[in-house]
Design a protein around this motif. Sequence first.
Motif, mmCIF file in Angstrom:
data_model
loop_
_atom_site.group_PDB
_atom_site.id
_atom_site.type_symbol
_atom_site.label_atom_id
_atom_site.label_comp_id
_atom_site.label_asym_id
_atom_site.label_seq_id
_atom_site.Cartn_x
_atom_site.Cartn_y
_atom_site.Cartn_z
ATOM 1 N N VAL A 1 -28.531 2.428 -1.383
ATOM 2 C CA VAL A 1 -28.504 1.013 -0.998
ATOM 3 C C VAL A 1 -27.796 0.915 0.345
ATOM 4 C CG1 VAL A 1 -27.680 -1.298 -1.582
ATOM 5 C CG2 VAL A 1 -28.495 0.237 -3.402
ATOM 6 N N ILE A 2 -28.462 0.339 1.322
ATOM 7 C CA ILE A 2 -27.882 0.199 2.654
ATOM 8 C C ILE A 2 -27.468 -1.259 2.835
ATOM 9 C CG2 ILE A 2 -28.235 0.513 5.124
ATOM 10 C CD1 ILE A 2 -30.459 2.520 4.404
ATOM 11 N N GLY A 3 -26.173 -1.487 2.901
ATOM 12 C CA GLY A 3 -25.624 -2.833 3.030
ATOM 13 C C GLY A 3 -24.720 -3.161 1.870
ATOM 14 N N ALA A 4 -23.422 -3.357 2.139
ATOM 15 C CA ALA A 4 -22.435 -3.624 1.092
ATOM 16 C C ALA A 4 -22.007 -5.083 1.097
ATOM 17 C CB ALA A 4 -21.222 -2.715 1.245
ATOM 18 N N GLY A 5 -22.982 -5.989 1.320
ATOM 19 C CA GLY A 5 -22.752 -7.403 1.075
ATOM 20 C C GLY A 5 -23.014 -7.693 -0.394
ATOM 21 N N ILE A 6 -23.049 -8.963 -0.755
ATOM 22 C CA ILE A 6 -23.163 -9.304 -2.173
ATOM 23 C C ILE A 6 -24.513 -8.902 -2.743
ATOM 24 C CG2 ILE A 6 -23.952 -11.686 -1.784
ATOM 25 C CD1 ILE A 6 -22.125 -12.411 -4.226
ATOM 26 N N SER A 7 -25.585 -8.950 -1.940
ATOM 27 C CA SER A 7 -26.898 -8.570 -2.449
ATOM 28 C C SER A 7 -26.975 -7.074 -2.716
ATOM 29 C CB SER A 7 -27.981 -8.986 -1.443
ATOM 30 O OG SER A 7 -29.273 -8.781 -1.983
ATOM 31 N N GLY A 8 -26.488 -6.277 -1.778
ATOM 32 C CA GLY A 8 -26.517 -4.835 -1.965
ATOM 33 C C GLY A 8 -25.683 -4.384 -3.146
ATOM 34 N N LEU A 9 -24.517 -4.994 -3.334
ATOM 35 C CA LEU A 9 -23.654 -4.588 -4.433
ATOM 36 C C LEU A 9 -24.169 -5.106 -5.773
ATOM 37 C CD1 LEU A 9 -20.230 -4.939 -2.651
ATOM 38 C CD2 LEU A 9 -21.422 -2.844 -3.247
ATOM 39 N N ALA A 10 -24.823 -6.278 -5.776
ATOM 40 C CA ALA A 10 -25.467 -6.738 -7.002
ATOM 41 C C ALA A 10 -26.574 -5.771 -7.409
ATOM 42 C CB ALA A 10 -26.031 -8.137 -6.805
ATOM 43 N N CYS A 11 -27.327 -5.299 -6.427
ATOM 44 C CA CYS A 11 -28.378 -4.311 -6.697
ATOM 45 C C CYS A 11 -27.774 -3.028 -7.234
ATOM 46 C CB CYS A 11 -29.163 -4.051 -5.406
ATOM 47 S SG CYS A 11 -30.538 -2.902 -5.594
ATOM 48 N N ALA A 12 -26.713 -2.547 -6.596
ATOM 49 C CA ALA A 12 -26.083 -1.303 -7.017
ATOM 50 C C ALA A 12 -25.524 -1.402 -8.434
ATOM 51 C CB ALA A 12 -24.981 -0.920 -6.029
ATOM 52 N N ARG A 13 -24.915 -2.539 -8.764
ATOM 53 C CA ARG A 13 -24.355 -2.706 -10.105
ATOM 54 C C ARG A 13 -25.462 -2.739 -11.153
ATOM 55 N NH1 ARG A 13 -18.972 -4.133 -10.695
ATOM 56 N NH2 ARG A 13 -19.443 -5.129 -12.690
ATOM 57 N N ALA A 14 -26.583 -3.385 -10.831
ATOM 58 C CA ALA A 14 -27.702 -3.416 -11.779
ATOM 59 C C ALA A 14 -28.277 -2.016 -11.978
ATOM 60 C CB ALA A 14 -28.782 -4.365 -11.270
ATOM 61 N N LEU A 15 -28.351 -1.242 -10.910
ATOM 62 C CA LEU A 15 -28.826 0.132 -11.028
ATOM 63 C C LEU A 15 -27.884 0.960 -11.899
ATOM 64 C CD1 LEU A 15 -29.939 0.638 -7.334
ATOM 65 C CD2 LEU A 15 -31.429 0.969 -9.324
ATOM 66 N N ARG A 16 -26.591 0.838 -11.632
ATOM 67 C CA ARG A 16 -25.622 1.603 -12.422
ATOM 68 C C ARG A 16 -25.693 1.213 -13.900
ATOM 69 N NH1 ARG A 16 -19.154 1.261 -11.641
ATOM 70 N NH2 ARG A 16 -19.590 -0.759 -12.590
ATOM 71 N N ALA A 17 -25.884 -0.093 -14.167
ATOM 72 C CA ALA A 17 -25.962 -0.552 -15.554
ATOM 73 C C ALA A 17 -27.168 0.054 -16.273
ATOM 74 C CB ALA A 17 -26.028 -2.076 -15.597
ATOM 75 N N SER A 18 -28.211 0.385 -15.512
ATOM 76 C CA SER A 18 -29.411 0.981 -16.111
ATOM 77 C C SER A 18 -29.283 2.494 -16.259
ATOM 78 C CB SER A 18 -30.634 0.668 -15.250
ATOM 79 O OG SER A 18 -30.627 1.436 -14.050
ATOM 80 N N GLY A 19 -28.170 3.059 -15.792
ATOM 81 C CA GLY A 19 -27.985 4.496 -15.835
ATOM 82 C C GLY A 19 -28.542 5.229 -14.641
ATOM 83 N N THR A 20 -28.901 4.484 -13.593
ATOM 84 C CA THR A 20 -29.478 5.081 -12.391
ATOM 85 C C THR A 20 -28.377 5.418 -11.397
ATOM 86 O OG1 THR A 20 -31.480 3.748 -12.685
ATOM 87 C CG2 THR A 20 -31.134 4.746 -10.521
#
Length: 331
Positions: A18-37
């Motif tokens: 994920v390129i970009g550590a604003g709220i959208s990028g981190l929301a994406c990253a957290r959803a990925l981590r929650a899925s085990g990705t």
Amino acid sequence: MTHITSNGAPDPARPVTVIGAGISGLACARALRASGTPVRVLDRGRRVGGRMATRTVGGRPVDIGAAYLTAPDDDGFADIVGGWTERGLAREWTDTFAVATASGVSGTTTGPMRYAAPAGLRSLVADLAAGLEVVSDRVVSAVAPGSVDGASVADVVLAMPAPQARRLLPDDSPFAPVLDARAFEPVIAVVLCWDERRWAADLHGAFVDGDPDVSFIADDGDRRGDGAAVLVVHTTAERARRHLAAPDGAIAPAVAATRRILGIDRDPDAVFAHRWTFARPADNGDEPYLWHDGIGVCGDAWGGPTAVRTAWSSGDALGRAIGAGAATPGR
């Protein structure tokens, strides 16, 4: 697509980038981590936050990017904001702003509850980043399917304003026409500090219509809850365009307009200006994100009106879709 090992599990050696550590990028990253990705976040800045930026001025935090949050009850973002509020990271600010013209305040308008953060909105983004792998000071120059700056990667998410995402992609990218058409407007945020408050106690903030220099004024002391005599003024896009090369040039017009609109009797004791070249999208697409050939784009230009909650929802939706293997090509 996300690289899968022979036993069917995501390969931790090839995380989604994920390129970009604003709220959208981190929301994406957290959803990925929650899925085990497995996921890794790259950001060119020293700290997370993106346009939810907070600057220390006079020993206190001042929000110089997004002004507030809203969280409608039927929006998944409401649960996030509710958690922040319960932990004291966010607070209810106001549902009422002044309405003003170039000649002064003319009334008030009531809308949804706006939320602020005692430590600045960036602190909320930092909370989202907790536990994630975030690489700061990492400037990315080129993205292609399966590649970031020539290095092999799994899926890539561009969580940033459309013009910035476009610069990273090749000219023949299928996203090019869509991103080229998504215009963004600039804003210069001007921080004004006095020794004491010199405006109405119930100001909160003001939407300004018809002034050539100022579009919004936030009472940062009221927003933060400490009563500091600090205003944050957002210029109009036209005023910002004149001063993108030298943002301090917007200070004098912003000060004059703010004093006129609020009836303030003297200039501030200290000022500071920050340039946002891509502050907000001029229009928004209906789709919640873009996705094609292992590359996704998310942010506040996708899936709803320009707002912090739109940025979060876009990133969260894309992260969930990638994690579930359901990101739809062409979206």
